[in-house]
Design a protein around this motif. Structure first.
Motif, PDB file in Angstrom:
ATOM      1  N   VAL A 172       0.855  -1.186   0.000  1.00 20.62           N
ATOM      2  CA  VAL A 172       0.000   0.000   0.000  1.00 20.62           C
ATOM      3  C   VAL A 172       0.888   1.231   0.000  1.00 20.62           C
ATOM      4  CG1 VAL A 172      -1.757   1.294   1.256  1.00 20.62           C
ATOM      5  CG2 VAL A 172      -1.801  -1.210   1.289  1.00 20.62           C
ATOM      6  N   GLU A 173       0.644   2.132  -0.942  1.00 21.44           N
ATOM      7  CA  GLU A 173       1.313   3.434  -0.931  1.00 21.44           C
ATOM      8  C   GLU A 173       0.282   4.461  -0.535  1.00 21.44           C
ATOM      9  OE1 GLU A 173       4.084   4.755  -3.722  1.00 21.44           O
ATOM     10  OE2 GLU A 173       5.160   2.846  -3.735  1.00 21.44           O
ATOM     11  N   ARG A 174       0.639   5.273   0.432  1.00 24.19           N
ATOM     12  CA  ARG A 174      -0.297   6.216   1.046  1.00 24.19           C
ATOM     13  C   ARG A 174       0.309   7.613   1.022  1.00 24.19           C
ATOM     14  NH1 ARG A 174      -1.700   4.502   7.140  1.00 24.19           N
ATOM     15  NH2 ARG A 174      -1.799   6.529   8.128  1.00 24.19           N
ATOM     16  N   GLU A 175      -0.509   8.583   0.604  1.00 21.74           N
ATOM     17  CA  GLU A 175      -0.099   9.990   0.581  1.00 21.74           C
ATOM     18  C   GLU A 175      -1.027  10.774   1.490  1.00 21.74           C
ATOM     19  OE1 GLU A 175      -0.524  11.237  -3.450  1.00 21.74           O
ATOM     20  OE2 GLU A 175       0.881   9.731  -4.203  1.00 21.74           O
ATOM     21  N   GLU A 176      -0.462  11.704   2.237  1.00 21.83           N
ATOM     22  CA  GLU A 176      -1.259  12.602   3.087  1.00 21.83           C
ATOM     23  C   GLU A 176      -0.771  14.021   2.873  1.00 21.83           C
ATOM     24  OE1 GLU A 176      -1.300  11.493   7.248  1.00 21.83           O
ATOM     25  OE2 GLU A 176      -1.252   9.367   6.732  1.00 21.83           O
ATOM     26  N   ARG A 177      -1.699  14.959   2.748  1.00 16.74           N
ATOM     27  CA  ARG A 177      -1.380  16.382   2.641  1.00 16.74           C
ATOM     28  C   ARG A 177      -2.092  17.107   3.765  1.00 16.74           C
ATOM     29  NH1 ARG A 177      -2.979  14.707  -1.634  1.00 16.74           N
ATOM     30  NH2 ARG A 177      -1.592  13.982  -3.236  1.00 16.74           N
ATOM     31  N   TRP A 178      -1.344  17.503   4.780  1.00 15.40           N
ATOM     32  CA  TRP A 178      -1.901  18.204   5.940  1.00 15.40           C
ATOM     33  C   TRP A 178      -1.871  19.702   5.707  1.00 15.40           C
ATOM     34  CZ3 TRP A 178      -4.080  16.186  10.319  1.00 15.40           C
ATOM     35  CH2 TRP A 178      -3.943  14.815  10.506  1.00 15.40           C
ATOM     36  N   ARG A 179      -2.979  20.366   5.994  1.00 21.99           N
ATOM     37  CA  ARG A 179      -3.092  21.829   6.011  1.00 21.99           C
ATOM     38  C   ARG A 179      -3.793  22.160   7.307  1.00 21.99           C
ATOM     39  NH1 ARG A 179       0.252  20.981   3.007  1.00 21.99           N
ATOM     40  NH2 ARG A 179       0.309  21.299   0.782  1.00 21.99           N
ATOM     41  N   GLY A 180      -3.064  22.767   8.214  1.00 21.89           N
ATOM     42  CA  GLY A 180      -3.630  22.987   9.543  1.00 21.89           C
ATOM     43  C   GLY A 180      -3.871  21.637  10.194  1.00 21.89           C
ATOM     44  N   ILE A 225      -8.152   4.171  -2.079  1.00 21.51           N
ATOM     45  CA  ILE A 225      -8.750   4.611  -0.821  1.00 21.51           C
ATOM     46  C   ILE A 225      -8.521   6.113  -0.746  1.00 21.51           C
ATOM     47  CG2 ILE A 225      -8.732   4.413   1.684  1.00 21.51           C
ATOM     48  CD1 ILE A 225      -7.250   1.659   1.175  1.00 21.51           C
ATOM     49  N   ARG A 226      -9.577   6.854  -0.589  1.00 20.68           N
ATOM     50  CA  ARG A 226      -9.477   8.303  -0.376  1.00 20.68           C
ATOM     51  C   ARG A 226      -9.950   8.584   1.029  1.00 20.68           C
ATOM     52  NH1 ARG A 226      -7.916  11.518  -4.323  1.00 20.68           N
ATOM     53  NH2 ARG A 226      -7.967  10.707  -6.429  1.00 20.68           N
ATOM     54  N   PHE A 227      -9.274   9.515   1.701  1.00 15.24           N
ATOM     55  CA  PHE A 227      -9.657   9.790   3.075  1.00 15.24           C
ATOM     56  C   PHE A 227      -9.401  11.236   3.450  1.00 15.24           C
ATOM     57  CE2 PHE A 227      -5.345   8.157   2.975  1.00 15.24           C
ATOM     58  CZ  PHE A 227      -4.631   9.021   3.789  1.00 15.24           C
ATOM     59  N   ARG A 228     -10.065  11.643   4.502  1.00 13.21           N
ATOM     60  CA  ARG A 228      -9.873  12.964   5.080  1.00 13.21           C
ATOM     61  C   ARG A 228      -9.697  12.776   6.583  1.00 13.21           C
ATOM     62  NH1 ARG A 228     -12.627  18.186   3.175  1.00 13.21           N
ATOM     63  NH2 ARG A 228     -10.602  18.263   2.246  1.00 13.21           N
ATOM     64  N   ASP A 229      -8.592  13.325   7.114  1.00 18.76           N
ATOM     65  CA  ASP A 229      -8.314  13.299   8.552  1.00 18.76           C
ATOM     66  C   ASP A 229      -8.638  14.666   9.130  1.00 18.76           C
ATOM     67  OD1 ASP A 229      -7.245  10.800   8.073  1.00 18.76           O
ATOM     68  OD2 ASP A 229      -5.161  11.428   8.277  1.00 18.76           O
ATOM     69  N   VAL A 231     -11.280  10.053  10.918  1.00 16.18           N
ATOM     70  CA  VAL A 231     -10.872   9.671   9.566  1.00 16.18           C
ATOM     71  C   VAL A 231     -12.132   9.238   8.822  1.00 16.18           C
ATOM     72  CG1 VAL A 231      -9.453   8.143   8.145  1.00 16.18           C
ATOM     73  CG2 VAL A 231      -8.626   8.872  10.413  1.00 16.18           C
ATOM     74  N   ALA A 232     -12.473   9.970   7.783  1.00 17.71           N
ATOM     75  CA  ALA A 232     -13.596   9.612   6.913  1.00 17.71           C
ATOM     76  C   ALA A 232     -12.989   9.103   5.616  1.00 17.71           C
ATOM     77  CB  ALA A 232     -14.492  10.814   6.660  1.00 17.71           C
ATOM     78  N   GLU A 276      -6.156  19.442   9.322  1.00 18.19           N
ATOM     79  CA  GLU A 276      -6.901  18.557   8.427  1.00 18.19           C
ATOM     80  C   GLU A 276      -5.975  18.048   7.332  1.00 18.19           C
ATOM     81  OE1 GLU A 276     -10.514  20.188   6.909  1.00 18.19           O
ATOM     82  OE2 GLU A 276     -11.300  20.615   8.905  1.00 18.19           O
ATOM     83  N   ALA A 277      -6.252  16.835   6.896  1.00 15.90           N
ATOM     84  CA  ALA A 277      -5.448  16.242   5.823  1.00 15.90           C
ATOM     85  C   ALA A 277      -6.356  15.571   4.811  1.00 15.90           C
ATOM     86  CB  ALA A 277      -4.478  15.214   6.391  1.00 15.90           C
ATOM     87  N   ASP A 278      -5.946  15.655   3.564  1.00 18.65           N
ATOM     88  CA  ASP A 278      -6.555  14.861   2.506  1.00 18.65           C
ATOM     89  C   ASP A 278      -5.544  13.786   2.161  1.00 18.65           C
ATOM     90  OD1 ASP A 278      -8.996  16.239   2.047  1.00 18.65           O
ATOM     91  OD2 ASP A 278      -7.859  17.839   1.081  1.00 18.65           O
TER      92      ASP A 278
END
Length: 171
Positions: free
Chosen positions: A88-96, A112-116, A129-130, A98-100
């Motif tokens: 599994v390769e996973r990318e996260e982009r945090w802004r403040g 898999i798409r998610f929002r933290d 995590v949605a 929240e992350a996409d």
């Protein structure tokens, strides 16, 4: 109907919540910390786990991780379409706070798409995590999505426990 006359693929959605005793800024700083991520991957990431990219700035953080699951630990429905271990390769982009994010699985037309989201909860923090899992395989894609969602939920639980222990030891 989809463009090919079949029913369109509908992703499986799920939500996971975890609570931490530490304040939001401390939890965020931990979740994007290179030493924490490296340790977590070493302890929980499985075969071939690695922190592939790690960038932080005043605007947030961008992470790319690789995690592996031994094929023998996978449900038969997943083993039937996958040759070898699950990567599994996973990318996260945090802004403040929240992350996409997005994760892909080797050899499977899956995403898999998610929002933290980190938010104050009492004296601590709640991480929500949605996520949605989409497997584009006719007939069995929905079954595989459910298995993937279950596996991701277990992983998120293990990662939350790891983060809570890290925070207790390092904060």
């Amino acid at each position: 109907m989809g463009a090919n006359g079949n029913l369109p693929f509908m992703p499986s959605r799920f939500e996971h919540r975890a609570s931490f005793a530490a304040p939001v800024d401390t939890v965020y700083a931990t979740l994007v910390d290179k030493a924490f991520l490296t340790a977590r991957l070493n302890d929980l990431g499985g075969k071939g786990a690695a922190l592939l990219d790690h960038r932080t700035s005043d605007n947030g953080a961008e992470l790319r991780l690789r995690q592996g699951v031994d094929a023998q630990r996978l449900p038969s429905a997943v083993r039937s379409i996958l040759s070898g271990d699950l990567i599994v390769e996973r990318e996260e982009r945090w802004r403040g706070h929240e992350a996409d994010g997005r994760a892909t699985i080797n050899g499977v037309p899956a995403e898999i798409r998610f929002r933290d989201r980190l938010a104050p909860k009492g004296d601590g923090t709640e991480l929500t995590v949605a996520a949605e899992v989409r497997v584009s395989i006719p007939l069995i894609g929905g079954k595989i999505e459910k298995v993937v969602a279950e596996q991701v939920t277990r992983l998120l639980e293990a990662e939350a426990e790891y983060a809570e222990k890290w925070l207790a030891e390092h904060a």
